[in-house]
Design a protein around this motif. Structure first.
Motif, PDB file in Angstrom:
ATOM      1  N   UNK A   1       0.961  -1.043  -0.016  1.00 29.71           N
ATOM      2  CA  UNK A   1       0.003   0.155   0.034  1.00 29.71           C
ATOM      3  C   UNK A   1       0.894   1.256  -0.164  1.00 29.71           C
ATOM      4  N   UNK A   2       0.029   2.424  -0.290  1.00 29.45           N
ATOM      5  CA  UNK A   2       1.150   3.598  -0.344  1.00 29.45           C
ATOM      6  C   UNK A   2       1.452   3.893   1.125  1.00 29.45           C
ATOM      7  N   UNK A   3       0.546   3.606   2.113  1.00 30.67           N
ATOM      8  CA  UNK A   3       1.162   4.001   3.438  1.00 30.67           C
ATOM      9  C   UNK A   3       0.627   5.212   3.802  1.00 30.67           C
ATOM     10  N   UNK A   4      -0.055   5.831   3.194  1.00 31.49           N
ATOM     11  CA  UNK A   4      -0.540   7.506   3.315  1.00 31.49           C
ATOM     12  C   UNK A   4      -1.993   7.424   4.037  1.00 31.49           C
ATOM     13  N   UNK A   5      -2.636   6.365   4.009  1.00 35.43           N
ATOM     14  CA  UNK A   5      -4.068   6.428   4.552  1.00 35.43           C
ATOM     15  C   UNK A   5      -5.064   6.476   3.724  1.00 35.43           C
ATOM     16  N   UNK A   6      -6.229   6.665   4.235  1.00 36.18           N
ATOM     17  CA  UNK A   6      -7.541   6.689   3.312  1.00 36.18           C
ATOM     18  C   UNK A   6      -7.552   7.988   2.608  1.00 36.18           C
ATOM     19  N   UNK A   7      -8.159   7.722   1.166  1.00 34.27           N
ATOM     20  CA  UNK A   7      -8.325   8.822   0.350  1.00 34.27           C
ATOM     21  C   UNK A   7      -7.135   9.615   0.083  1.00 34.27           C
ATOM     22  N   UNK A   8      -6.051   8.951   0.010  1.00 33.70           N
ATOM     23  CA  UNK A   8      -4.892   9.817  -0.643  1.00 33.70           C
ATOM     24  C   UNK A   8      -4.233   8.870  -1.642  1.00 33.70           C
ATOM     25  N   UNK A   9      -4.469   9.087  -2.932  1.00 31.40           N
ATOM     26  CA  UNK A   9      -3.918   8.390  -3.901  1.00 31.40           C
ATOM     27  C   UNK A   9      -2.451   8.385  -4.492  1.00 31.40           C
ATOM     28  N   UNK A  10      -1.885   9.496  -3.764  1.00 32.29           N
ATOM     29  CA  UNK A  10      -0.459   9.900  -4.027  1.00 32.29           C
ATOM     30  C   UNK A  10       0.251   9.125  -3.103  1.00 32.29           C
ATOM     31  N   UNK A  11       1.319   8.722  -3.242  1.00 35.87           N
ATOM     32  CA  UNK A  11       2.456   8.243  -2.340  1.00 35.87           C
ATOM     33  C   UNK A  11       3.254   9.411  -2.283  1.00 35.87           C
ATOM     34  N   UNK A  12       3.098  10.216  -1.041  1.00 31.71           N
ATOM     35  CA  UNK A  12       3.954  11.185  -0.886  1.00 31.71           C
ATOM     36  C   UNK A  12       5.349  11.019  -0.597  1.00 31.71           C
ATOM     37  N   UNK A  13       5.647  10.091   0.385  1.00 31.59           N
ATOM     38  CA  UNK A  13       7.132  10.062   0.508  1.00 31.59           C
ATOM     39  C   UNK A  13       7.793   9.137  -0.264  1.00 31.59           C
TER      40      UNK A  13
END
Length: 314
Positions: free
Chosen positions: A160-172
């Motif tokens: 998973x992206x690891x950014x949590x719910x409703x965050x389509x971008x992988x910020x880090x």
């Protein structure tokens, strides 16, 4: 906007997968509308409020015999008169099955903790335990695989992206990796372990539960370690329920503990809960009551809690 783009992507992928040669039998593609409402009265210390705890609605169905989807959203209160209510996505995914395998693509629940994975609509108490609420990763965007041998052994894993719910971008630009294994130790009795790892943070979970006739017992121990801060957070709970009147009245008790930093003092909290469920029509229409008394390792707080909650599900 990220949620909308995810919906479009899932539906586009779904359309691409609907190949006639891959459809061995006819299947109904009529969506099933689902949802539930939880209205509650809650008193904590000397304050009390009426609130809508959850209002969720959605649709799910089949695209082919081996492809299904689920779209679910939640109505969220702004909390103040100046902040309007909003609608946020919870589940947005496509599930592909082949024999014992299932692949889930999109936004879904992460595979850690049996109490988190279970829907809030079927839990014995209105609130999850402190440990699960704080340490279990939320829904996330990614890919999840499951292998299930008819209940004897179930394996789950995901990226998973690891950014949590409703965050389509992988910020880090770093992923969250998760794995879970559950084995049926005896009839109605299960044991499981799971883990989640991301740079700087590792989470473990051990779970056990028994469901036989009128009796339901469940417990979990969770730990999360953050390496940079060298902090470990610990939590556990043990829950028991008994159907005094089958399919009508169920008594529930729970003991739980949460320690945000095992190296610091005066931050551990313990909760003792007694509750009851009255089923008008199973989990589709039920009334829940709970009282929780909290004790603190440090200074005592006026935070004992009473919840009365009515649930309607369709």
């Amino acid at each position: 906007m990220a949620s909308c783009r995810l919906v479009v992507a899932v539906l586009t992928l779904s359309a691409a997968l609907r190949l006639p040669a891959q459809t061995p039998a006819a299947v109904s593609t009529t969506p099933k509308l689902t949802g539930y409402v939880q209205a509650r009265f809650q008193a904590i210390g000397d304050s009390a409020v009426f609130a809508l705890r959850r209002v969720r609605f959605g649709a799910q169905g089949n695209l082919t015999p081996w492809a299904s989807y689920k779209v679910q959203a939640e109505l969220r209160s702004g909390g103040t008169g100046a902040t309007p209510a909003t609608v946020a996505a919870t589940d947005l995914y496509l599930a592909l099955t082949h024999r014992l395998w299932t692949a889930t693509i999109g936004q879904s629940k992460t595979p850690l903790s049996v109490e988190f994975i279970r829907s809030a609509a079927v839990l014995e108490l209105p609130e999850r335990s402190m440990a699960v609420d704080s340490l279990s990763p939320n829904r996330d965007v990614g890919v999840k695989l499951e292998w299930n041998s008819a209940g004897t052994l179930a394996l789950q894993g995901g990226v998973f992206n690891g950014d949590g719910i409703n965050r389509a971008a992988n910020r880090d630009k770093r992923f969250l990796y998760m794995g879970r294994a559950v084995v049926r130790a005896a009839k109605g009795a299960y044991l499981g372990v799971s883990a989640a790892a991301k740079p700087d943070t590792t989470t473990w979970d051990a779970e056990a539960w028994v469901e036989r006739g009128r009796v339901a017992v469940r417990g979990e121990f969770l730990a999360r370690h953050r390496s940079v801060a060298d902090v470990t957070t610990l939590g556990w709970y043990a829950l028991g329920a008994y159907g005094v009147v089958p399919k009508r009245v169920q008594l529930v008790g729970r003991v739980q503990q949460f320690d945000s930093n095992d190296r610091a003092g005066a931050d551990r909290i313990t909760g003792y809960t007694g509750g009851v469920q009255y089923f008008f029509s199973g989990d589709d229409l039920k009334l829940q009551l709970e009282y929780t008394a909290f004790t603190e390792q440090g200074p005592s707080l006026d935070n004992n809690r009473v919840i009365v909650q009515m649930q309607a599900r369709w």
